[in-house]
Design an enzyme around this catalytic site. Structure first.
Site, mmCIF file in Angstrom:
data_model
loop_
_atom_site.group_PDB
_atom_site.id
_atom_site.type_symbol
_atom_site.label_atom_id
_atom_site.label_comp_id
_atom_site.label_asym_id
_atom_site.label_seq_id
_atom_site.Cartn_x
_atom_site.Cartn_y
_atom_site.Cartn_z
ATOM 1 N N TYR A 167 -4.080 -13.854 2.259
ATOM 2 C CA TYR A 167 -3.675 -13.993 3.656
ATOM 3 C C TYR A 167 -4.604 -15.003 4.314
ATOM 4 O O TYR A 167 -5.826 -14.827 4.324
ATOM 5 C CB TYR A 167 -3.740 -12.643 4.383
ATOM 6 C CG TYR A 167 -2.697 -11.669 3.893
ATOM 7 C CD1 TYR A 167 -1.389 -11.739 4.367
ATOM 8 C CD2 TYR A 167 -3.006 -10.700 2.941
ATOM 9 C CE1 TYR A 167 -0.417 -10.861 3.914
ATOM 10 C CE2 TYR A 167 -2.043 -9.821 2.477
ATOM 11 C CZ TYR A 167 -0.746 -9.898 2.965
ATOM 12 O OH TYR A 167 0.220 -9.041 2.512
ATOM 13 N N ASN A 184 0.814 -1.211 0.000
ATOM 14 C CA ASN A 184 0.000 0.000 0.000
ATOM 15 C C ASN A 184 0.852 1.268 0.000
ATOM 16 O O ASN A 184 0.466 2.295 -0.553
ATOM 17 C CB ASN A 184 -0.932 0.011 1.210
ATOM 18 C CG ASN A 184 -1.951 -1.109 1.158
ATOM 19 O OD1 ASN A 184 -2.115 -1.774 0.136
ATOM 20 N ND2 ASN A 184 -2.646 -1.324 2.272
ATOM 21 N N GLU A 213 2.261 -11.501 -2.483
ATOM 22 C CA GLU A 213 1.922 -11.321 -1.057
ATOM 23 C C GLU A 213 1.194 -12.562 -0.595
ATOM 24 O O GLU A 213 0.130 -12.896 -1.141
ATOM 25 C CB GLU A 213 1.029 -10.085 -0.825
ATOM 26 C CG GLU A 213 1.745 -8.761 -0.929
ATOM 27 C CD GLU A 213 0.883 -7.597 -0.446
ATOM 28 O OE1 GLU A 213 0.062 -7.785 0.495
ATOM 29 O OE2 GLU A 213 1.018 -6.495 -1.012
ATOM 30 N N ASN A 259 0.250 -1.791 -7.134
ATOM 31 C CA ASN A 259 -0.143 -2.678 -6.034
ATOM 32 C C ASN A 259 -1.643 -2.565 -5.767
ATOM 33 O O ASN A 259 -2.166 -1.463 -5.625
ATOM 34 C CB ASN A 259 0.606 -2.299 -4.749
ATOM 35 C CG ASN A 259 0.143 -3.108 -3.553
ATOM 36 O OD1 ASN A 259 0.473 -4.281 -3.431
ATOM 37 N ND2 ASN A 259 -0.641 -2.509 -2.664
ATOM 38 N N GLU A 260 -2.345 -3.696 -5.747
ATOM 39 C CA GLU A 260 -3.744 -3.814 -5.285
ATOM 40 C C GLU A 260 -4.628 -2.650 -5.762
ATOM 41 O O GLU A 260 -5.350 -2.037 -4.968
ATOM 42 C CB GLU A 260 -3.778 -3.940 -3.760
ATOM 43 C CG GLU A 260 -3.159 -5.226 -3.268
ATOM 44 C CD GLU A 260 -3.367 -5.477 -1.773
ATOM 45 O OE1 GLU A 260 -3.877 -4.591 -1.063
ATOM 46 O OE2 GLU A 260 -3.016 -6.583 -1.320
ATOM 47 N N GLN A 278 5.303 -10.126 5.585
ATOM 48 C CA GLN A 278 6.513 -9.467 5.142
ATOM 49 C C GLN A 278 7.724 -10.139 5.778
ATOM 50 O O GLN A 278 7.593 -11.251 6.287
ATOM 51 C CB GLN A 278 6.418 -7.986 5.490
ATOM 52 C CG GLN A 278 5.332 -7.306 4.674
ATOM 53 C CD GLN A 278 5.297 -5.803 4.801
ATOM 54 O OE1 GLN A 278 6.216 -5.176 5.292
ATOM 55 N NE2 GLN A 278 4.205 -5.201 4.355
#
Length: 513
Positions: free
Chosen positions: A244, A72, A292, A172-173, A350
């Protein structure tokens, strides 16, 4: 005792594991950079201010490629703020994690840190608040040898030789409403392809990853990938995936099955990418960058995400991982191995402190969290050809819930095998490595090993990660969760190996053809 069979054949190869499969992620988030990989004045610090104890643990972990600077964070990042004399760099309000970014660590420091750790850099460009022209300027700064505005600026800053960064992420995203500069698939596809065109003009040798949907449970998933790929297909090499795993439902059997939903996610994205290739009449195949992935749930709300007052490097998202988390995490490692034909790059998110396998104390020690161990097995022992394996195991039924924001994705699983496995053959070492997850919470499992194409398979070594308390964690002063030799290891005369309940076991077998 449960009984299962694991069958594999040397001639049936899924794919070779790419070195980049064993990557990780460093973002300007919490204490990942400041107090994590970078802490001038720390007793172990190098002359560059990098924590030596963390570098040693990163080497032990086996990480290979590192994605940077976000996440982010990158969608609001002006890369120019993080280069040049440190004393001249501005402090900025950082909107992703509501902190002050001092910019004392930036692109050049990251590259130097990667070189010290023998790590390949993966750089993301800001396509949130910035655009294609800014991306090509950063590429020129990093990769062009000399004689232009930005390449000469790099040399002026003290880095005469180009950084020669090969792997680049185009944002990103971008479908996430939490993202700075959120875009529709069409908006993103248009700027991504323009960024790719300009970047490839400067350096045709680079590899590019387009942003996939932020998660399988996003309402944009599927349609986003198709639209983005239609725009970018001929300019990119990878489409990204993020997931996740979590146990917010407090349902351990479902949590341990969650990596099977990850398998389905991977296969769905492969299907979409190949569908677009067919639509475009191309035999090109887009690979996947799972840039991720991790277990993350306890620190996803309230003050754990941000702290008031715009602090510098706040202690946020510092997940304390349990034995149970390590088992779910190990299942994800198996999922990645078993898709080695198309998942060619992956980044554990991470690396340090923020949802990470390594924790540090500012000014103090660094230590290994429970998830450190399955990743180290995966990264250090998972090199070679992944053999297609067949598991015959008792099963259980469950439903896995994967909330993200307001979206609750319920994944029904009517027949989850208690045994999850991957098999990797290294012709160079003449070793077959078995990665075995016993998801039964209370029963040991006897696994019959049936490998064909080898004249012999001889037990060599075996380790097991388990703890009687599934909520056990590793702390600064006590690390009760660590791998140990598998008790009474040695495949019996029927070729069986016994796995303890709720355990992650890695078996190495010498082989002859």
């Amino acid at each position: 005792m449960l009984e299962a069979t694991l069958t594999f054949d040397r001639s049936d190869v899924i794919g070779a594991t790419d070195r980049r499969l064993f990557g990780a992620f460093v973002e300007h988030l919490g204490r990942c950079v400041y107090g994590g990989i970078y802490e001038p004045g720390h007793p172990t610090a190098t002359d560059d201010g990098f924590r030596g104890d963390v570098l040693e643990l990163v080497r032990e972990l086996g990480a290979t490629i590192i994605r940077y600077p976000g996440g982010n964070f990158v969608s609001g990042y002006d890369w120019e703020d993080g280069v040049g004399p440190v004393e001249d760099r501005p402090k900025r309000l950082e909107l992703a994690w509501l902190s002050i970014e001092p910019n004392t660590f930036g692109t050049n420091e990251f590259i130097d840190w990667c070189r010290k750790g023998d790590l390949e850099p993966m750089l993301a460009v800001n396509l949130g608040t910035r655009g294609p022209d800014d991306a090509r300027k950063l590429l020129e700064y990093c990769n062009f040898p000399a004689g232009t505005k930005y390449s000469d600026l790099r040399r002026e800053h003290g880095w005469e030789k180009p950084h020669d960064i090969k792997f680049w992420c185009l944002g990103n995203e971008m479908d996430g409403p939490w993202q700075m500069g959120t875009k529709t698939a069409t908006e993103y596809g248009r700027i991504a392809v323009e960024a790719a065109k300009m970047m490839r003009t400067i350096d045709p040798s680079i590899e590019l990853a387009a942003v996939g949907s932020s998660g399988r449970n996003m309402p944009t998933f599927g349609a986003w990938e198709r639209e983005v790929l239609r725009h970018t297909f001929h300019q990119i090499d990878f489409i990204s995936l993020h997931t996740y795993l979590n146990d917010q439902a407090r349902d351990t059997p479902a949590f341990l099955a969650s990596s099977d939903a990850m398998d389905d996610f991977i296969e769905e994205v492969i299907g979409i990418a190949d569908e677009v290739a067919t639509e475009l009449g191309s035999d090109k195949r887009i690979d996947l960058s799972f840039d991720e992935w991790n277990v993350w749930y306890r620190t996803r709300s309230g003050s754990d995400r941000t702290l008031p007052g715009w602090p510098v490097a706040p202690s946020i998202l510092e997940e304390r991982y349990t034995m149970k988390d390590a088992l779910a995490f190990a299942g994800a490692c198996i999922s990645l191995l078993n898709h080695a034909d198309r998942v060619k790059s992956a980044c554990l998110a991470q690396l340090v402190n923020a949802i990470a396998p390594i924790l540090t104390e500012t000014g103090g020690p660094a230590w290994r969290q429970t998830i450190f161990w399955p990743f180290a097995d995966f990264a250090n022992l998972g090199r070679g050809d992944v053999l297609r394996s067949s598991v015959n195991s008792p099963t259980y039924a469950t439903v896995y819930h994967a909330p993200r924001g307001e979206n609750d994705f319920a994944h029904e699983m009517p027949a989850v095998p208690f045994l999850k496995a991957a098999v990797v053959y290294s012709a160079e070492e003449k070793i077959v490595t078995l990665f075995l997850l016993n998801r039964s919470l209370d029963e040991a499992m006897s696994v019959a090993i049936d490998g064909t194409g080898f004249s012999s398979l001889t037990p060599d070594t075996a380790t097991v990660l388990r703890h009687d308390d599934l909520e056990a964690i590793n702390t600064r002063d006590q690390q009760p969760v660590f791998p140990a030799p598998l008790p009474a290891f040695g495949a019996d005369d029927k070729g069986r190996i016994t796995l303890p309940p709720a355990s992650w076991t890695v078996v190495r077998m010498k082989c002859e053809l």
